[in-house]
Design a protein around this motif. Structure first.
Motif, short mmCIF file in Angstrom:
data_model
loop_
_atom_site.label_atom_id
_atom_site.label_comp_id
_atom_site.label_asym_id
_atom_site.label_seq_id
_atom_site.Cartn_x
_atom_site.Cartn_y
_atom_site.Cartn_z
N THR A 139 24.81 64.00 47.21
CA THR A 139 25.40 65.30 46.89
C THR A 139 24.47 66.42 47.32
N LEU A 169 28.84 69.36 46.92
CA LEU A 169 29.53 68.56 47.92
C LEU A 169 29.02 67.13 47.90
N VAL A 222 32.34 65.19 54.29
CA VAL A 222 32.58 65.48 52.88
C VAL A 222 33.44 64.37 52.29
#
Length: 195
Positions: A99, A144, A130
């Motif tokens: 992340t 993300l 992603v």
């Protein structure tokens, strides 16, 4: 590092280079996935047929230099329609993981599952995709989830290329050309991320 972004090219979908593997027990137990750091991408590029001069001459010159100096080029996101995404950057230092905290997005900007991004850290680009769509908050921040795992620690303020990501790496294979090939068939090469 040779910039190939100004030249026209058609690229296929990238390949994930996976350095992990599966442990298969010899006596029939469950298989186990072992991830290893270092998974990265390679991008096969096919150039359209071109005249030997000037396009073929320029491409051959840049590819010869890229073989020893490395190269980067735009990463295609065919059909993806992105609005204004702001000026995204890494929001905080990240040592490892899957992340990335992002700041500087346009408020309520949508980042879509499967969308690509590149992060510039220490003057090198790293390409990721992603894993899950997310809507940026009113303050322009988002978390993300990405694939593959981070291959380097990121620093707060590292630039994220979201609207127009790039792949950066090396041309590992030898390539050849002839005047006929550069004029009527086109050249092809592969950029493989080095780190």
């Amino acid at each position: 590092m040779i910039d190939l972004t100004a030249l026209s090219a058609q690229a296929s979908a990238p390949r994930l280079l996976d350095f992990g593997g599966f442990l298969t027990p010899t006596l029939g137990g469950p298989m186990q996935r072992v991830d290893r750091l270092g998974n990265r991408h390679a991008l096969d590029v096919t150039l359209p047929p071109m005249r030997a001069d000037p396009e073929g001459r320029v491409w051959v010159s840049r590819l010869k230099r890229a073989k020893t100096e490395g190269a980067f080029m735009r990463f295609p996101q065919i059909g993806l329609r992105n609005g204004v995404s702001g000026a995204p950057v890494v929001a905080a230092d990240v040592a490892a993981g899957r992340t990335v905290p992002v700041a500087g997005l346009q408020p309520r900007c949508e980042v879509k599952e499967g969308q690509w991004l590149s992060v510039i850290h220490a003057e090198r680009r790293y390409l990721y995709s992603v894993d899950a769509g997310v809507l940026a908050g009113a303050d322009g921040t988002a978390m993300l989830a990405i694939t593959p795992m981070l291959r380097t620690a990121l620093s707060a303020g590292d630039v994220i290329e979201l609207v127009q990501p790039h792949i950066e790496g090396l041309i590992l294979e030898d390539f050849g050309w002839t005047i006929d090939k550069a004029r009527t068939i086109g050249l092809s090469f592969t950029i493989t991320e080095a780190a």
